[in-house]
Design a protein around this motif. Structure first.
Motif, PDB file in Angstrom:
ATOM      1  N   LYS A 113       0.835  -1.208   0.000  1.00 20.30           N
ATOM      2  CA  LYS A 113       0.000   0.000   0.000  1.00 20.30           C
ATOM      3  C   LYS A 113       0.867   1.255   0.000  1.00 20.30           C
ATOM      4  CE  LYS A 113      -4.171  -1.830   2.121  1.00 20.30           C
ATOM      5  NZ  LYS A 113      -5.077  -1.772   3.274  1.00 20.30           N
ATOM      6  N   THR A 114       1.961   1.194   0.762  1.00 25.61           N
ATOM      7  CA  THR A 114       2.875   2.335   0.818  1.00 25.61           C
ATOM      8  C   THR A 114       3.453   2.615  -0.560  1.00 25.61           C
ATOM      9  OG1 THR A 114       3.432   1.834   3.117  1.00 25.61           O
ATOM     10  CG2 THR A 114       4.967   3.256   1.905  1.00 25.61           C
ATOM     11  N   LEU A 115       3.952   1.590  -1.204  1.00 27.12           N
ATOM     12  CA  LEU A 115       4.552   1.749  -2.527  1.00 27.12           C
ATOM     13  C   LEU A 115       3.518   2.237  -3.547  1.00 27.12           C
ATOM     14  CD1 LEU A 115       7.092   1.463  -4.244  1.00 27.12           C
ATOM     15  CD2 LEU A 115       6.448  -0.913  -4.666  1.00 27.12           C
ATOM     16  N   CYS A 116       2.347   1.638  -3.536  1.00 30.55           N
ATOM     17  CA  CYS A 116       1.289   2.053  -4.479  1.00 30.55           C
ATOM     18  C   CYS A 116       0.854   3.493  -4.230  1.00 30.55           C
ATOM     19  CB  CYS A 116       0.086   1.114  -4.383  1.00 30.55           C
ATOM     20  SG  CYS A 116       0.382  -0.506  -5.097  1.00 30.55           S
ATOM     21  N   PHE A 117       0.731   3.862  -2.959  1.00 28.91           N
ATOM     22  CA  PHE A 117       0.309   5.235  -2.642  1.00 28.91           C
ATOM     23  C   PHE A 117       1.376   6.239  -3.071  1.00 28.91           C
ATOM     24  CE2 PHE A 117      -0.865   8.880  -0.033  1.00 28.91           C
ATOM     25  CZ  PHE A 117      -2.242   8.899  -0.196  1.00 28.91           C
ATOM     26  N   ASN A 172      -5.172   8.761   7.443  1.00 30.38           N
ATOM     27  CA  ASN A 172      -6.504   8.350   7.897  1.00 30.38           C
ATOM     28  C   ASN A 172      -7.039   7.083   7.253  1.00 30.38           C
ATOM     29  OD1 ASN A 172      -7.053  10.396   9.852  1.00 30.38           O
ATOM     30  ND2 ASN A 172      -7.213  11.831   8.162  1.00 30.38           N
ATOM     31  N   LYS A 173      -6.609   6.760   6.062  1.00 33.17           N
ATOM     32  CA  LYS A 173      -7.193   5.619   5.345  1.00 33.17           C
ATOM     33  C   LYS A 173      -6.255   4.434   5.151  1.00 33.17           C
ATOM     34  CE  LYS A 173     -11.164   7.561   4.502  1.00 33.17           C
ATOM     35  NZ  LYS A 173     -12.349   7.110   5.184  1.00 33.17           N
ATOM     36  N   PHE A 174      -4.960   4.669   5.060  1.00 31.17           N
ATOM     37  CA  PHE A 174      -4.064   3.589   4.655  1.00 31.17           C
ATOM     38  C   PHE A 174      -2.960   3.257   5.653  1.00 31.17           C
ATOM     39  CE2 PHE A 174      -5.655   5.457   0.665  1.00 31.17           C
ATOM     40  CZ  PHE A 174      -6.320   4.355   0.156  1.00 31.17           C
ATOM     41  N   SER A 175      -2.553   4.215   6.477  1.00 38.48           N
ATOM     42  CA  SER A 175      -1.462   3.927   7.412  1.00 38.48           C
ATOM     43  C   SER A 175      -1.985   3.052   8.549  1.00 38.48           C
ATOM     44  CB  SER A 175      -0.891   5.222   7.979  1.00 38.48           C
ATOM     45  OG  SER A 175      -1.758   5.786   8.935  1.00 38.48           O
ATOM     46  N   GLN A 176      -1.084   2.435   9.275  1.00 36.58           N
ATOM     47  CA  GLN A 176      -1.482   1.628  10.415  1.00 36.58           C
ATOM     48  C   GLN A 176      -2.134   2.480  11.495  1.00 36.58           C
ATOM     49  OE1 GLN A 176       1.947  -0.674  11.568  1.00 36.58           O
ATOM     50  NE2 GLN A 176       1.706  -2.068   9.842  1.00 36.58           N
ATOM     51  N   HIS A 177      -1.733   3.730  11.582  1.00 37.39           N
ATOM     52  CA  HIS A 177      -2.355   4.651  12.544  1.00 37.39           C
ATOM     53  C   HIS A 177      -3.839   4.845  12.225  1.00 37.39           C
ATOM     54  CE1 HIS A 177      -2.988   8.167  15.059  1.00 37.39           C
ATOM     55  NE2 HIS A 177      -3.513   8.761  14.010  1.00 37.39           N
ATOM     56  N   GLY A 178      -4.155   5.027  10.971  1.00 35.39           N
ATOM     57  CA  GLY A 178      -5.547   5.257  10.566  1.00 35.39           C
ATOM     58  C   GLY A 178      -6.406   4.022  10.738  1.00 35.39           C
ATOM     59  N   ARG A 179      -5.851   2.860  10.495  1.00 35.80           N
ATOM     60  CA  ARG A 179      -6.619   1.633  10.621  1.00 35.80           C
ATOM     61  C   ARG A 179      -6.886   1.248  12.059  1.00 35.80           C
ATOM     62  NH1 ARG A 179      -3.243  -2.185   7.401  1.00 35.80           N
ATOM     63  NH2 ARG A 179      -1.830  -0.485   7.540  1.00 35.80           N
ATOM     64  N   LYS A 180      -6.065   1.737  12.991  1.00 35.15           N
ATOM     65  CA  LYS A 180      -6.304   1.416  14.413  1.00 35.15           C
ATOM     66  C   LYS A 180      -7.598   2.002  14.915  1.00 35.15           C
ATOM     67  CE  LYS A 180      -1.489   0.931  15.798  1.00 35.15           C
ATOM     68  NZ  LYS A 180      -0.379   1.532  16.525  1.00 35.15           N
ATOM     69  N   LYS A 181      -8.011   3.128  14.330  1.00 37.96           N
ATOM     70  CA  LYS A 181      -9.230   3.799  14.775  1.00 37.96           C
ATOM     71  C   LYS A 181     -10.486   3.068  14.317  1.00 37.96           C
ATOM     72  CE  LYS A 181      -7.888   7.903  13.239  1.00 37.96           C
ATOM     73  NZ  LYS A 181      -7.951   9.332  12.927  1.00 37.96           N
ATOM     74  N   GLU A 182     -10.376   2.259  13.296  1.00 42.13           N
ATOM     75  CA  GLU A 182     -11.550   1.580  12.726  1.00 42.13           C
ATOM     76  C   GLU A 182     -12.006   0.418  13.555  1.00 42.13           C
ATOM     77  OE1 GLU A 182     -10.420   0.638   8.730  1.00 42.13           O
ATOM     78  OE2 GLU A 182     -10.546   2.696   8.105  1.00 42.13           O
TER      79      GLU A 182
END
Length: 182
Positions: A113-117, A172-182
């Motif tokens: 995801k990092t590379l694609c983003f 908010n959508k792709f990093s591990q930080h953003g996914r923790k909130k979901e």
């Protein structure tokens, strides 16, 4: 020691950001050093950006010429017979792309995801930059007295604004930080 533990994620972010930023900047500077600025040689990527911007302004109905500047390492951008701008190394947005990529890598995410983003963001920034240079050149042709506000405020705000929005999406959508909130 407790403070160090408490702020460990922040320090890791800073370390990763500066390591990636320094590494990519070193690679970019090595690339730039392969061109002879003293002989007014312009790097190939800046030439590519000028040529692609020429295509864009031609598509908008302007007669565009790009010529090497004889007195400095830049490309003269000529619209409808009027020399309106020069495209220099700083116009190619590679420094902005390096900043963008360093931030994305520093905010941890899955490597695919990092590379694609980063690749998608790089393409978006590049296209936006071509449009930015083209529209700025057209604006300078018609409104030369507003050069300072156009070149120094409005158009940089657009490109940096998009980079900021990309960062917000990444966090908010792709990093591990953003996914923790979901």
């Amino acid at each position: 020691m407790e403070t160090l533990k408490q702020y460990k994620p922040f320090f890791i972010f800073l370390l990763k950001f500066f390591a990636v930023y320094a590494g990519l900047t070193l690679i970019y500077q090595t690339y730039l050093n392969s061109f002879n600025a003293a002989a007014f040689e312009v790097d190939d990527f800046t030439k590519l950006v000028a040529d692609q911007t020429k295509w864009f302004t031609d598509a908008l109905g302007y007669h565009t010429e790009v010529k090497p500047h004889l007195l400095q390492p830049s490309i003269m951008f000529i619209l409808d017979g009027t020399y309106v701008a020069r495209v220099v190394e700083g116009c190619n947005a590679l420094s902005v792309i390096i900043l963008f990529a360093a931030f994305v890598v520093a905010f941890k995410g899955e490597w695919k995801k990092t590379l694609c983003f980063i690749l998608g963001g790089t393409v978006l920034i590049h296209i936006l930059n071509i449009v930015r240079i083209g529209l700025l050149s057209i604006a300078l042709l018609h409104y030369p007295k507003y050069e300072h506000i156009l070149h120094g405020v409005i158009f940089p705000a657009i490109i940096y604004g998009v980079v900021f929005l990309l960062w917000v999406v990444w966090v908010n959508k792709f990093s591990q930080h953003g996914r923790k909130k979901e």
